[in-house]
Design a protein around this motif. Structure first.
Motif, short mmCIF file in Angstrom:
data_model
loop_
_atom_site.label_atom_id
_atom_site.label_comp_id
_atom_site.label_asym_id
_atom_site.label_seq_id
_atom_site.Cartn_x
_atom_site.Cartn_y
_atom_site.Cartn_z
N VAL A 1 40.88 -17.85 47.44
CA VAL A 1 39.44 -19.41 47.28
C VAL A 1 38.41 -17.94 47.77
CG1 VAL A 1 38.11 -20.58 47.96
CG2 VAL A 1 40.97 -21.07 47.88
N ASP B 1 34.95 -21.50 53.22
CA ASP B 1 33.68 -23.74 53.68
C ASP B 1 34.78 -24.88 53.49
OD1 ASP B 1 32.14 -25.82 53.28
OD2 ASP B 1 30.72 -24.47 52.38
N GLN C 1 34.44 -25.35 49.45
CA GLN C 1 35.51 -24.68 48.99
C GLN C 1 37.06 -24.79 48.44
OE1 GLN C 1 34.88 -20.95 50.71
NE2 GLN C 1 32.72 -20.57 49.36
N TRP C 2 37.72 -25.47 49.82
CA TRP C 2 39.09 -25.62 49.96
C TRP C 2 39.26 -27.12 48.89
CZ3 TRP C 2 43.56 -22.50 50.31
CH2 TRP C 2 42.60 -21.65 51.18
N THR D 1 42.53 -17.59 51.48
CA THR D 1 41.28 -16.79 51.15
C THR D 1 41.13 -15.98 50.33
OG1 THR D 1 41.16 -17.67 53.37
CG2 THR D 1 39.43 -16.68 52.84
N ASN E 1 37.19 -28.21 46.44
CA ASN E 1 37.70 -27.69 45.16
C ASN E 1 38.41 -27.36 44.32
OD1 ASN E 1 36.09 -27.22 42.65
ND2 ASN E 1 35.95 -25.59 43.36
#
Length: 423
Positions: free
Chosen positions: A352, A356, A359-360, A334, A362
């Motif tokens: 990242v 969310d 997002q992870w 993060t 992706n």
């Protein structure tokens, strides 16, 4: 009052023993930090005591000494009613913990020249002990209530006001506050009103005898792309984010075979919630729970997997991220607090933007789609970890200890000698 030994330090870790295995109970990065700092100081010729709460309910009140390494002793402090008290109930025992240590040194005829408190409970205890021993206190909070509450995500219980107030008092009363990164120093100044000249940045180290690339990695034997998350199972650490992200991957990119491995233990309620989430997301077959691992076994696993994930909501540093890099494995973390210091985005891994799960998902998809490009960061990751050694950490701490002890002897200032060089 016994005369202080100029190269004798007491490291207080009240709520968790430095010799406990990280990932079990309350043991984590703090345990690793205190143990390696103690051992490196001992090897440098310091006399080191580590004090922790004795959890054996059969022991009579008092302090028990155990030699655990060259120059290093563990002091187990048994207090009436404290042995089986959960962490949440320990604040009321902190002053008694400090007084018990002061009494112990009064009886032995020798006392340390400085006390180094780790975590806020130890800070309360150290200030109490210092009043009786007339020695200075160095403080390392490792995590702070104010910073955690600012970053808290869904499901994370806010830290109590009692803790934040105690931390503020400890920062004000300490000779020097040691932090891991410049970001944490700024937080101490902004959130706690710390004097910036009394805050010293010393990053943690990595043990290269444990954390190094495996000679014969069996990564190729694992199907697909494997992501490891190691640490205590709790909402702050973000295992639930990875499980949700794996569900998104299965729905949006079913052709991408990603396996998530979760190493560590936590409360039965949170573990049950993680299992339920994996079932709900339809990824129970792609999420593996392996419990807490010994350090060498964890290091081997770090070197074998494709990526190590640190989806925490806040970290003063993120020692796991650097240990993974020492094993030659790039890290997804993060983009927050000390993780920005531990991971160099695009060089030793990726930061990242948030927590969310999309997002992870992706990030994992991008890495798994081009594993060669992802693994190309391995060399830079190793070089990053090589910059951080426990010998250097110990040397910088020794400078702080000696400066505080000099100030206490000369009464140069009631708090600290400000002339300690930054590492």
């Amino acid at each position: 009052m016994p005369h202080p030994d100029p190269r004798h330090v007491l490291l207080l870790s009240m709520h968790t023993s430095p010799v406990d295995q990280p990932g079990s109970g309350d043991a984590g990065g703090l345990n690793v930090y205190v143990w390696h700092l103690a051992r490196a100081l001992g090897q440098a010729g310091w006399r080191v005591d580590m004090a922790t709460l004795d959890r054996n309910p059969s022991h009579e009140p008092g302090v028990r000494e155990t030699r655990v390494a060259d120059g290093v002793r563990l002091l187990g402090v048994a207090l009436p009613g404290a042995a089986q008290t959960p962490k949440e109930g320990l604040p009321r025992f902190a002053p008694d913990f400090g007084r018990a240590l002061a009494t112990h040194y009064g009886r032995t005829g020798r006392r340390p020249s400085v006390l180094h408190a780790h975590y806020w409970l130890s800070g309360v205890a150290a200030l109490e002990a210092a009043r009786n021993l007339d020695v200075p206190v160095v403080l390392t909070l490792h995590t702070s209530a104010a910073a955690k509450n600012l970053r808290a995500g869904p499901g994370e219980t806010p830290e109590p006001r009692e803790r934040e107030d105690a931390e503020r008092s400890a920062v004000a009363g300490a000779c020097r506050t040691v932090v891991n990164t410049p970001v944490e120093k700024e937080q101490m100044v902004r959130l706690y009103g710390a004097d910036p000249q009394r805050v010293t940045v010393i990053p943690p180290g990595v043990d290269p005898t444990v954390f190094h690339p495996p000679e014969d990695p069996d990564r190729a034997a694992r199907p697909g792309f494997t992501v490891l998350c190691a640490g205590r199972m709790q909402p702050l650490k973000g295992q639930q984010v990875l499980v949700r992200a794996r569900g998104i991957l299965r729905r949006e990119h079913p052709e991408t075979p990603v396996r998530v491995v979760l190493a560590g233990v936590g409360s039965p309620a949170f573990l049950a919630e993680l299992h339920a989430t994996a079932a709900e997301e339809g990824v129970a077959d792609a999420v593996e729970f392996i419990g807490s691992l010994p350090r060498r076994q964890l290091a081997r696993l770090m070197g074998d997997v494709d990526a190590v994930a640190v989806p925490s909501s806040s970290e003063t540093f993120g020692l796991v991220a650097v240990e993974a890099q020492a094993c030659g494995t790039p890290v997804m973390a993060t983009d927050v607090d000390g993780l920005r210091f531990a991971v160099r985005h695009g060089e030793t891994g990726w930061l990242v933007p948030g927590r969310d799960p999309a997002q992870w998902a992706n990030a994992m998809h991008r890495a798994a789609r081009d594993p060669g490009a992802w693994r190309a960061m391995s060399h830079a990751a190793r070089l990053r970890a090589d910059e951080l050694t426990w010998d250097d950490v110990a040397a910088h701490h020794a400078d702080v200890y000696l400066a505080c002890a000099r100030a206490a002897r000369s009464a140069y200032t009631p708090t600290c000698d400000h002339r300690v060089p930054e590492p």
